[in-house]
Design an enzyme around this catalytic site. Sequence first.
Site, PDB file in Angstrom:
ATOM      1  N   ASP A  58      -1.812   4.005  -4.621  1.00 25.72           N
ATOM      2  CA  ASP A  58      -2.622   3.093  -3.799  1.00 25.72           C
ATOM      3  C   ASP A  58      -2.038   1.688  -3.723  1.00 25.72           C
ATOM      4  O   ASP A  58      -1.621   1.240  -2.664  1.00 25.72           O
ATOM      5  CB  ASP A  58      -4.068   3.049  -4.298  1.00 25.72           C
ATOM      6  CG  ASP A  58      -4.965   2.291  -3.325  1.00 25.72           C
ATOM      7  OD1 ASP A  58      -4.803   2.495  -2.101  1.00 25.72           O
ATOM      8  OD2 ASP A  58      -5.796   1.499  -3.776  1.00 25.72           O
ATOM      9  N   GLU A 112      -6.228   8.432  -7.033  1.00 28.76           N
ATOM     10  CA  GLU A 112      -7.491   8.773  -6.371  1.00 28.76           C
ATOM     11  C   GLU A 112      -7.258   9.912  -5.389  1.00 28.76           C
ATOM     12  O   GLU A 112      -6.440   9.805  -4.472  1.00 28.76           O
ATOM     13  CB  GLU A 112      -8.049   7.559  -5.617  1.00 28.76           C
ATOM     14  CG  GLU A 112      -9.368   7.871  -4.926  1.00 28.76           C
ATOM     15  CD  GLU A 112      -9.903   6.705  -4.108  1.00 28.76           C
ATOM     16  OE1 GLU A 112     -10.952   6.888  -3.444  1.00 28.76           O
ATOM     17  OE2 GLU A 112      -9.263   5.631  -4.115  1.00 28.76           O
ATOM     18  N   GLY A 144      -3.411  11.801   3.014  1.00 25.91           N
ATOM     19  CA  GLY A 144      -3.075  12.775   1.975  1.00 25.91           C
ATOM     20  C   GLY A 144      -1.960  12.352   1.031  1.00 25.91           C
ATOM     21  O   GLY A 144      -1.357  13.194   0.358  1.00 25.91           O
ATOM     22  N   LYS A 145      -1.681  11.062   0.949  1.00 28.01           N
ATOM     23  CA  LYS A 145      -0.593  10.564   0.089  1.00 28.01           C
ATOM     24  C   LYS A 145      -0.781  10.973  -1.367  1.00 28.01           C
ATOM     25  O   LYS A 145       0.141  11.476  -2.017  1.00 28.01           O
ATOM     26  CB  LYS A 145      -0.497   9.033   0.190  1.00 28.01           C
ATOM     27  CG  LYS A 145      -0.238   8.498   1.580  1.00 28.01           C
ATOM     28  CD  LYS A 145      -0.107   6.997   1.589  1.00 28.01           C
ATOM     29  CE  LYS A 145      -1.414   6.291   1.247  1.00 28.01           C
ATOM     30  NZ  LYS A 145      -2.456   6.511   2.246  1.00 28.01           N
ATOM     31  N   SER A 146      -1.982  10.742  -1.891  1.00 26.54           N
ATOM     32  CA  SER A 146      -2.226  11.005  -3.311  1.00 26.54           C
ATOM     33  C   SER A 146      -2.164  12.489  -3.632  1.00 26.54           C
ATOM     34  O   SER A 146      -1.645  12.897  -4.676  1.00 26.54           O
ATOM     35  CB  SER A 146      -3.594  10.433  -3.713  1.00 26.54           C
ATOM     36  OG  SER A 146      -3.635   9.038  -3.506  1.00 26.54           O
ATOM     37  N   SER A 182      -4.909   5.544   5.583  1.00 27.82           N
ATOM     38  CA  SER A 182      -5.869   5.998   4.581  1.00 27.82           C
ATOM     39  C   SER A 182      -6.391   7.382   4.957  1.00 27.82           C
ATOM     40  O   SER A 182      -6.747   7.638   6.104  1.00 27.82           O
ATOM     41  CB  SER A 182      -7.026   4.999   4.493  1.00 27.82           C
ATOM     42  OG  SER A 182      -7.975   5.418   3.543  1.00 27.82           O
ATOM     43  N   GLY A 183      -6.409   8.291   3.975  1.00 22.18           N
ATOM     44  CA  GLY A 183      -6.918   9.636   4.209  1.00 22.18           C
ATOM     45  C   GLY A 183      -5.879  10.623   4.694  1.00 22.18           C
ATOM     46  O   GLY A 183      -6.204  11.791   4.934  1.00 22.18           O
ATOM     47  N   HIS A 214       0.848  -1.192   0.000  1.00 26.21           N
ATOM     48  CA  HIS A 214       0.000   0.000   0.000  1.00 26.21           C
ATOM     49  C   HIS A 214       0.881   1.239   0.000  1.00 26.21           C
ATOM     50  O   HIS A 214       1.846   1.340   0.752  1.00 26.21           O
ATOM     51  CB  HIS A 214      -0.905  -0.010   1.240  1.00 26.21           C
ATOM     52  CG  HIS A 214      -1.869   1.129   1.274  1.00 26.21           C
ATOM     53  ND1 HIS A 214      -2.870   1.294   0.343  1.00 26.21           N
ATOM     54  CD2 HIS A 214      -1.982   2.187   2.131  1.00 26.21           C
ATOM     55  CE1 HIS A 214      -3.566   2.384   0.618  1.00 26.21           C
ATOM     56  NE2 HIS A 214      -3.037   2.944   1.703  1.00 26.21           N
ATOM     57  N   ARG A 270      14.809  14.313  15.214  1.00 26.67           N
ATOM     58  CA  ARG A 270      15.150  15.723  15.383  1.00 26.67           C
ATOM     59  C   ARG A 270      16.409  16.102  14.609  1.00 26.67           C
ATOM     60  O   ARG A 270      16.453  17.126  13.943  1.00 26.67           O
ATOM     61  CB  ARG A 270      15.352  16.033  16.880  1.00 26.67           C
ATOM     62  CG  ARG A 270      14.085  15.901  17.723  1.00 26.67           C
ATOM     63  CD  ARG A 270      13.046  16.926  17.330  1.00 26.67           C
ATOM     64  NE  ARG A 270      13.520  18.292  17.469  1.00 26.67           N
ATOM     65  CZ  ARG A 270      13.454  18.996  18.591  1.00 26.67           C
ATOM     66  NH1 ARG A 270      12.936  18.462  19.677  1.00 26.67           N
ATOM     67  NH2 ARG A 270      13.902  20.231  18.629  1.00 26.67           N
ATOM     68  N   GLY A 299       1.304   5.658   4.593  1.00 22.13           N
ATOM     69  CA  GLY A 299       0.579   6.295   5.683  1.00 22.13           C
ATOM     70  C   GLY A 299      -0.846   5.784   5.724  1.00 22.13           C
ATOM     71  O   GLY A 299      -1.306   5.098   4.804  1.00 22.13           O
TER      72      GLY A 299
END
Length: 314
Positions: free
Chosen positions: A182, A206, A163-165, A160-161, A143, A248, A158
């Site tokens: 995806d 997507e 913001g990868k795409s 789902s949701g 994924h 850091r 990361g």
Amino acid sequence: MSHKKNKGFSTRSLIKRFDFKILYKGNLNKKIIFPGLHRTGIELSSKYKIFERIDSAVLWSGNESKFLNQLSKANQFRAIENVLKLNPPIILLGNGFKHQPQLMKLAKEYSTTIVDTNLSSSQAIILVGTWIIENLTTYQTVHGTLVNVYGLGVLIQGASGVGKSEIALELVRKGHYFVADDAVDVANVGYRLLGKANAIANKFIEVRGLGILNIPRMLGIEKVQESSNVDMIIELVLDEDKKISFERLGGKTKYKAIDNIKIPYYKLPISPGRKMADLIESAAIDLKLKQQGYNSAEDYINNYRKVNQKASNE
């Protein structure tokens, strides 16, 4: 993570990919099942049947012609037939092969496809052999979203949701290259991790609120790469999760293993106002500098020590 078994591909696919000149069109549905290019020294020289069949693409070039030159005309014909009897899916001719007339007489009888590559044997092994290996490798699906940034394949992962795409789309708009969204198919090819688009999601991305977008139609086919090495992994994490600790200084490179290959791994927090595409570009540049022997964190620490030493001596 799911696995996909590769069952080979037709000779038609190989010819289409490289646009080779067809000298004799045999059965183009014959499958290439084994990787690499087969050199038939044993089969040409042996009077005995060593193998039942050949399921690899065969390469004949100058060395094969030199061997055939040592034989009588009748034995040349017999040596070539020894190979064609093993039903190879295709025979690729390098620019050093000089025995085409004898070969053509037998190709029709055995329905063996013969193509002229106009390549040296070393060029064919590197160019064609590598492509065959890549296409016969067993892939697994991970994924994430894969983009090529400054020549480095960056796998963005990361929840789902997160913001990868959207971030990948911004990177492509900034001049980088889209590979997959995806579902990314990855494989260990010569101790490097190769990634490409899953067949279903190929060239599509997507974006929440917009739906499915076609990258080459929107931004141009030149913005899409068929495949890329996976050189680094960036995991995006919402900054609101206070239990997660973030790097850091970045003195030591962290790694994440996929298919037994250790890939440099960065964890980046997402929060309002952070320009994630810019940060991923910076991470790619940082990794390239480390590969060249320069480490910003070590340089910073050395500078810190020098300043403190100078202050203590005053």
